[in-house]
Design a protein around this motif. Structure first.
Motif, mmCIF file in Angstrom:
data_model
loop_
_atom_site.group_PDB
_atom_site.id
_atom_site.type_symbol
_atom_site.label_atom_id
_atom_site.label_comp_id
_atom_site.label_asym_id
_atom_site.label_seq_id
_atom_site.Cartn_x
_atom_site.Cartn_y
_atom_site.Cartn_z
ATOM 1 N N ALA A 6 -4.579 -12.140 -2.199
ATOM 2 C CA ALA A 6 -3.569 -12.433 -1.257
ATOM 3 C C ALA A 6 -3.616 -14.030 -1.218
ATOM 4 O O ALA A 6 -2.623 -14.648 -0.637
ATOM 5 C CB ALA A 6 -3.824 -11.922 -0.105
ATOM 6 N N LEU A 7 -4.719 -14.748 -1.569
ATOM 7 C CA LEU A 7 -4.724 -16.123 -1.683
ATOM 8 C C LEU A 7 -3.583 -16.807 -2.457
ATOM 9 O O LEU A 7 -3.421 -18.310 -2.255
ATOM 10 C CB LEU A 7 -6.068 -16.803 -2.230
ATOM 11 C CG LEU A 7 -6.958 -16.447 -1.230
ATOM 12 C CD1 LEU A 7 -8.515 -16.733 -1.638
ATOM 13 C CD2 LEU A 7 -7.119 -17.037 0.383
ATOM 14 N N ARG A 8 -3.154 -16.374 -3.472
ATOM 15 C CA ARG A 8 -2.099 -16.733 -4.266
ATOM 16 C C ARG A 8 -1.124 -17.343 -3.669
ATOM 17 O O ARG A 8 -0.192 -16.495 -2.613
ATOM 18 C CB ARG A 8 -1.731 -15.879 -5.524
ATOM 19 C CG ARG A 8 -0.746 -16.085 -6.494
ATOM 20 C CD ARG A 8 -0.768 -15.107 -7.230
ATOM 21 N NE ARG A 8 0.413 -15.562 -8.444
ATOM 22 C CZ ARG A 8 0.120 -15.868 -9.763
ATOM 23 N NH1 ARG A 8 -0.919 -15.619 -10.151
ATOM 24 N NH2 ARG A 8 1.048 -16.219 -10.595
ATOM 25 N N GLY A 9 -0.562 -18.681 -3.894
ATOM 26 C CA GLY A 9 0.521 -19.157 -3.283
ATOM 27 C C GLY A 9 -0.007 -20.100 -1.748
ATOM 28 O O GLY A 9 0.883 -20.238 -1.079
ATOM 29 N N THR A 10 -1.279 -19.891 -1.614
ATOM 30 C CA THR A 10 -1.707 -20.737 -0.550
ATOM 31 C C THR A 10 -1.754 -22.041 -0.529
ATOM 32 O O THR A 10 -1.942 -22.672 -1.815
ATOM 33 C CB THR A 10 -3.104 -20.252 -0.110
ATOM 34 O OG1 THR A 10 -3.139 -18.963 0.191
ATOM 35 C CG2 THR A 10 -3.586 -21.179 1.140
ATOM 36 N N LEU A 11 -1.333 -23.032 0.210
ATOM 37 C CA LEU A 11 -1.195 -24.461 0.184
ATOM 38 C C LEU A 11 -1.879 -25.025 1.515
ATOM 39 O O LEU A 11 -1.652 -24.671 2.635
ATOM 40 C CB LEU A 11 0.197 -24.886 0.189
ATOM 41 C CG LEU A 11 0.452 -26.368 0.224
ATOM 42 C CD1 LEU A 11 -0.063 -26.828 -0.903
ATOM 43 C CD2 LEU A 11 1.883 -26.682 0.439
ATOM 44 N N VAL A 12 -2.960 -25.764 1.200
ATOM 45 C CA VAL A 12 -3.758 -26.381 2.283
ATOM 46 C C VAL A 12 -3.745 -27.874 2.227
ATOM 47 O O VAL A 12 -3.860 -28.498 1.310
ATOM 48 C CB VAL A 12 -5.275 -26.020 2.113
ATOM 49 C CG1 VAL A 12 -5.875 -26.502 3.269
ATOM 50 C CG2 VAL A 12 -5.236 -24.450 2.200
ATOM 51 N N ASP A 13 -3.182 -28.246 3.171
ATOM 52 C CA ASP A 13 -3.180 -29.912 3.478
ATOM 53 C C ASP A 13 -4.159 -30.495 4.592
ATOM 54 O O ASP A 13 -3.975 -30.109 5.691
ATOM 55 C CB ASP A 13 -1.533 -30.339 4.088
ATOM 56 C CG ASP A 13 -0.653 -29.902 2.677
ATOM 57 O OD1 ASP A 13 -0.987 -29.766 1.789
ATOM 58 O OD2 ASP A 13 0.677 -30.031 3.212
ATOM 59 N N VAL A 14 -4.740 -31.269 4.162
ATOM 60 C CA VAL A 14 -5.846 -32.019 5.403
ATOM 61 C C VAL A 14 -5.789 -33.345 5.409
ATOM 62 O O VAL A 14 -5.516 -33.890 4.315
ATOM 63 C CB VAL A 14 -7.108 -31.567 4.614
ATOM 64 C CG1 VAL A 14 -8.221 -32.280 5.785
ATOM 65 C CG2 VAL A 14 -7.631 -30.235 4.638
ATOM 66 N N HIS A 15 -5.326 -33.979 6.436
ATOM 67 C CA HIS A 15 -5.011 -35.409 6.506
ATOM 68 C C HIS A 15 -6.167 -35.840 7.516
ATOM 69 O O HIS A 15 -6.337 -35.455 8.651
ATOM 70 C CB HIS A 15 -3.512 -35.672 7.362
ATOM 71 C CG HIS A 15 -2.756 -34.951 6.359
ATOM 72 N ND1 HIS A 15 -2.023 -35.743 5.385
ATOM 73 C CD2 HIS A 15 -1.882 -33.840 6.798
ATOM 74 C CE1 HIS A 15 -0.839 -34.918 5.078
ATOM 75 N NE2 HIS A 15 -0.800 -33.901 5.749
ATOM 76 N N GLU A 16 -6.993 -36.985 6.892
ATOM 77 C CA GLU A 16 -7.973 -37.569 7.609
ATOM 78 C C GLU A 16 -8.056 -39.010 7.541
ATOM 79 O O GLU A 16 -8.251 -39.610 6.383
ATOM 80 C CB GLU A 16 -9.376 -36.947 7.059
ATOM 81 C CG GLU A 16 -10.499 -37.535 7.793
ATOM 82 C CD GLU A 16 -10.531 -37.268 9.446
ATOM 83 O OE1 GLU A 16 -11.244 -37.892 9.969
ATOM 84 O OE2 GLU A 16 -10.322 -35.863 9.441
ATOM 85 N N GLY A 17 -7.601 -39.630 8.615
ATOM 86 C CA GLY A 17 -7.463 -41.003 8.852
ATOM 87 C C GLY A 17 -6.319 -41.640 7.672
ATOM 88 O O GLY A 17 -5.201 -40.925 7.846
ATOM 89 N N ARG A 18 -6.516 -42.256 6.661
ATOM 90 C CA ARG A 18 -5.391 -42.749 5.594
ATOM 91 C C ARG A 18 -5.767 -41.749 4.330
ATOM 92 O O ARG A 18 -4.982 -42.066 3.493
ATOM 93 C CB ARG A 18 -5.633 -44.057 5.409
ATOM 94 C CG ARG A 18 -5.519 -45.023 6.734
ATOM 95 C CD ARG A 18 -5.751 -46.451 6.409
ATOM 96 N NE ARG A 18 -5.378 -46.663 5.173
ATOM 97 C CZ ARG A 18 -5.660 -47.994 4.663
ATOM 98 N NH1 ARG A 18 -6.096 -49.057 5.435
ATOM 99 N NH2 ARG A 18 -5.448 -48.441 3.506
#
Length: 86
Positions: A66-78
């Protein structure tokens, strides 16, 4: 179907973006001795906690697929890290 490719992109405002493509199957084959050890530990944990081993492994496999198609965005500072599982 299981995920085939993991794409990682690291962006920083002062530098060019870094892109890394990681094929899942070859990495899994390289780490297969550790996966076998993890499977044995999981079997022991299932026996100790009285959970069906087959149902636990099927649930894990379904979660992995089920992980297929997963999108993870991590914003840390700049900085930004984008992970896409295909």
């Amino acid at each position: 179907m299981m995920p085939q490719l993991l794409t990682v992109r690291v962006e920083q405002p002062d530098h060019r973006p870094i892109r890394i493509w990681v094929p899942v199957l070859p990495v899994a084959l390289v780490f297969s001795p550790l996966l076998i050890l993890a499977a044995l530990v999981a079997v022991v944990a299932c026996v100790v906690y009285r959970v069906s081993v087959l149902r636990a492994f099927l649930a894990g496999w379904r979660f992995f697929c089920a992980l297929r198609g997963t999108l993870v965005d991590v914003h840390e500072g700049r900085s930004t890290v984008l992970v896409n599982i295909r």
